[in-house]
Motif scaffolding. Structure first.
Motif, PDB file in Angstrom:
ATOM      1  N   ASP A  87      57.438 -41.734  -1.421  1.00 20.37           N
ATOM      2  CA  ASP A  87      56.809 -43.149  -0.998  1.00 20.37           C
ATOM      3  C   ASP A  87      55.363 -43.283  -1.430  1.00 20.37           C
ATOM      4  OD1 ASP A  87      59.017 -44.488   0.248  1.00 20.37           O
ATOM      5  OD2 ASP A  87      58.823 -43.384   2.050  1.00 20.37           O
ATOM      6  N   ASP A  88      54.724 -42.126  -2.014  1.00 20.93           N
ATOM      7  CA  ASP A  88      53.417 -42.186  -2.295  1.00 20.93           C
ATOM      8  C   ASP A  88      53.172 -42.468  -3.766  1.00 20.93           C
ATOM      9  OD1 ASP A  88      51.921 -41.492  -0.202  1.00 20.93           O
ATOM     10  OD2 ASP A  88      52.752 -39.637  -0.109  1.00 20.93           O
ATOM     11  N   GLY A  89      54.483 -42.363  -4.599  1.00 18.62           N
ATOM     12  CA  GLY A  89      54.327 -42.426  -6.186  1.00 18.62           C
ATOM     13  C   GLY A  89      54.633 -43.950  -6.416  1.00 18.62           C
ATOM     14  N   TRP A  90      55.519 -43.858  -7.758  1.00 23.70           N
ATOM     15  CA  TRP A  90      55.630 -44.903  -8.384  1.00 23.70           C
ATOM     16  C   TRP A  90      57.320 -45.612  -8.149  1.00 23.70           C
ATOM     17  CZ3 TRP A  90      53.878 -40.372 -10.012  1.00 23.70           C
ATOM     18  CH2 TRP A  90      54.780 -39.679 -10.391  1.00 23.70           C
ATOM     19  N   ASP A  95      53.217 -46.683  -1.302  1.00 23.50           N
ATOM     20  CA  ASP A  95      52.238 -46.667  -0.362  1.00 23.50           C
ATOM     21  C   ASP A  95      50.748 -46.215  -0.460  1.00 23.50           C
ATOM     22  OD1 ASP A  95      54.489 -47.102   1.187  1.00 23.50           O
ATOM     23  OD2 ASP A  95      54.811 -45.477   2.179  1.00 23.50           O
ATOM     24  N   GLY A  96      50.585 -45.355  -1.510  1.00 23.41           N
ATOM     25  CA  GLY A  96      49.310 -44.866  -1.964  1.00 23.41           C
ATOM     26  C   GLY A  96      48.584 -46.043  -2.650  1.00 23.41           C
ATOM     27  N   TYR A  97      49.321 -46.638  -3.545  1.00 30.37           N
ATOM     28  CA  TYR A  97      48.715 -47.865  -4.155  1.00 30.37           C
ATOM     29  C   TYR A  97      48.370 -49.122  -3.286  1.00 30.37           C
ATOM     30  CZ  TYR A  97      48.596 -51.910  -7.529  1.00 30.37           C
ATOM     31  OH  TYR A  97      48.303 -52.999  -8.200  1.00 30.37           O
ATOM     32  N   GLY A 118      42.196 -31.846   0.013  1.00 33.56           N
ATOM     33  CA  GLY A 118      43.454 -31.143  -0.790  1.00 33.56           C
ATOM     34  C   GLY A 118      44.590 -30.776  -0.086  1.00 33.56           C
ATOM     35  N   SER A 119      45.451 -29.877  -0.698  1.00 30.15           N
ATOM     36  CA  SER A 119      46.720 -29.600  -0.013  1.00 30.15           C
ATOM     37  C   SER A 119      47.723 -30.826  -0.192  1.00 30.15           C
ATOM     38  CB  SER A 119      46.646 -28.948   1.434  1.00 30.15           C
ATOM     39  OG  SER A 119      48.045 -28.392   1.545  1.00 30.15           O
ATOM     40  N   TYR A 120      48.204 -31.159   1.154  1.00 28.60           N
ATOM     41  CA  TYR A 120      49.119 -32.442   1.035  1.00 28.60           C
ATOM     42  C   TYR A 120      48.015 -33.536   0.520  1.00 28.60           C
ATOM     43  CZ  TYR A 120      52.854 -35.515   2.259  1.00 28.60           C
ATOM     44  OH  TYR A 120      53.996 -36.477   2.235  1.00 28.60           O
ATOM     45  N   SER A 121      46.880 -33.786   0.845  1.00 26.47           N
ATOM     46  CA  SER A 121      46.007 -34.753   0.481  1.00 26.47           C
ATOM     47  C   SER A 121      46.027 -35.010  -1.094  1.00 26.47           C
ATOM     48  CB  SER A 121      44.754 -34.925   1.102  1.00 26.47           C
ATOM     49  OG  SER A 121      44.912 -34.804   2.649  1.00 26.47           O
ATOM     50  N   GLY A 122      45.762 -33.721  -1.689  1.00 25.66           N
ATOM     51  CA  GLY A 122      45.707 -33.294  -3.024  1.00 25.66           C
ATOM     52  C   GLY A 122      47.043 -34.228  -3.638  1.00 25.66           C
ATOM     53  N   THR A 124      49.252 -36.262  -2.347  1.00 26.47           N
ATOM     54  CA  THR A 124      49.132 -38.003  -2.322  1.00 26.47           C
ATOM     55  C   THR A 124      48.086 -38.297  -3.405  1.00 26.47           C
ATOM     56  OG1 THR A 124      47.530 -38.171  -0.671  1.00 26.47           O
ATOM     57  CG2 THR A 124      49.748 -37.660  -0.070  1.00 26.47           C
ATOM     58  N   GLN A 125      47.119 -37.807  -3.691  1.00 25.87           N
ATOM     59  CA  GLN A 125      46.319 -38.283  -4.835  1.00 25.87           C
ATOM     60  C   GLN A 125      47.037 -38.156  -6.077  1.00 25.87           C
ATOM     61  OE1 GLN A 125      41.952 -37.070  -4.820  1.00 25.87           O
ATOM     62  NE2 GLN A 125      42.563 -35.873  -3.243  1.00 25.87           N
ATOM     63  N   TYR A 126      47.702 -36.876  -6.565  1.00 26.34           N
ATOM     64  CA  TYR A 126      48.364 -36.969  -7.873  1.00 26.34           C
ATOM     65  C   TYR A 126      49.517 -37.909  -7.868  1.00 26.34           C
ATOM     66  CZ  TYR A 126      46.327 -32.190  -8.540  1.00 26.34           C
ATOM     67  OH  TYR A 126      45.236 -31.311  -9.006  1.00 26.34           O
ATOM     68  N   MET A 127      50.065 -38.508  -6.747  1.00 24.35           N
ATOM     69  CA  MET A 127      51.134 -39.304  -6.585  1.00 24.35           C
ATOM     70  C   MET A 127      50.674 -40.725  -6.948  1.00 24.35           C
ATOM     71  SD  MET A 127      54.025 -37.708  -6.400  1.00 24.35           S
ATOM     72  CE  MET A 127      55.373 -38.753  -5.862  1.00 24.35           C
ATOM     73  N   VAL A 128      49.429 -40.948  -6.506  1.00 23.85           N
ATOM     74  CA  VAL A 128      48.877 -42.341  -6.574  1.00 23.85           C
ATOM     75  C   VAL A 128      48.328 -42.687  -8.036  1.00 23.85           C
ATOM     76  CG1 VAL A 128      46.622 -41.993  -5.798  1.00 23.85           C
ATOM     77  CG2 VAL A 128      47.832 -44.297  -5.466  1.00 23.85           C
ATOM     78  N   ALA A 129      47.783 -41.631  -8.632  1.00 18.71           N
ATOM     79  CA  ALA A 129      46.894 -41.927 -10.037  1.00 18.71           C
ATOM     80  C   ALA A 129      47.827 -42.392 -10.935  1.00 18.71           C
ATOM     81  CB  ALA A 129      46.638 -40.409 -10.190  1.00 18.71           C
ATOM     82  N   PRO A 130      48.989 -42.088 -11.255  1.00 17.63           N
ATOM     83  CA  PRO A 130      49.869 -42.848 -12.161  1.00 17.63           C
ATOM     84  C   PRO A 130      50.161 -44.434 -11.971  1.00 17.63           C
ATOM     85  CG  PRO A 130      50.824 -41.146 -11.743  1.00 17.63           C
ATOM     86  CD  PRO A 130      49.889 -41.135 -10.796  1.00 17.63           C
TER      87      PRO A 130
END
Length: 185
Positions: A87-90, A95-97, A118-122, A124-130
């Motif tokens: 749910d954090d991705g594309w 949800d991140g977007y 970082g960790s889980y928060s990192g 979620t950042q990688y998932m929202v970036a694209p």
């Protein structure tokens, strides 16, 4: 280098409702300077209890002129829906977007949004970036898993200690939280 000194008193709003595109409401704690105005926003999205995980960052950054939004991901604690890392991705839910775009248009926001930690928060950042939310200006990944499969199945072998430990720790936290269902059979 000496860290900056706090210059603002802060105010905290707990369990702020953040609507997602499918109508699911995620909860966030919002820390902000206790003055009128708009500020840059920093977001940390976690699967952990907010007051423990985000308090230090929230107080630190809000006292230095940022709004800090600590948010539970879908299905964790006060956030609605069913927990799923996708749910954090594309995929269907982004949800991140949606969270970044929500933060970018709030009355206390200057439209400049970043994500951190970082960790889980990192992750979620990688998932929202694209997904490239227009208000997202920066990511600070202290550390995080870039490939969930490789973390879970390093070299093709299931990482039992990591998987079992993380799941047990989070299940116990979930069950001891006020949002846990009562009368589990």
């Amino acid at each position: 280098m000496k860290p900056s000194e706090p210059i603002y008193e802060i105010q905290i709003e707990r369990q702020v409702s953040v609507p997602m595109r499918d109508g699911t409401v995620l909860c966030a704690d919002v820390y902000r300077p206790k003055v009128e105005g708009t500020f840059p926003v920093l977001i940390e999205r976690v699967a952990y209890e907010l007051s423990r995980r985000c308090k230090a960052n929230g107080e630190y950054f809000a006292s230095r002129g940022y709004v800090f939004v600590g948010q539970n991901v879908r299905g964790k604690f006060h956030s609605g829906g069913v927990f799923s890392v996708e749910d954090d991705g594309w995929g269907v839910n982004q949800d991140g977007y949606d969270t970044v775009e929500w933060a970018g248009v709030q009355p206390w926001s200057n439209g400049q949004v970043g994500m951190l930690d970082g960790s889980y928060s990192g992750f979620t950042q990688y998932m929202v970036a694209p997904t490239r939310p227009p208000h997202l200006k920066a990511l600070y990944v202290r550390e995080g898993m870039g490939d969930l499969y490789d973390v879970t199945f390093r070299g093709g072998a299931f990482q039992l200690a990591l998987g079992l430990g993380w799941n047990m720790q989070n299940t116990l936290a979930d069950l001891s939280h006020e949002t846990a269902p009562s009368g589990l059979d």
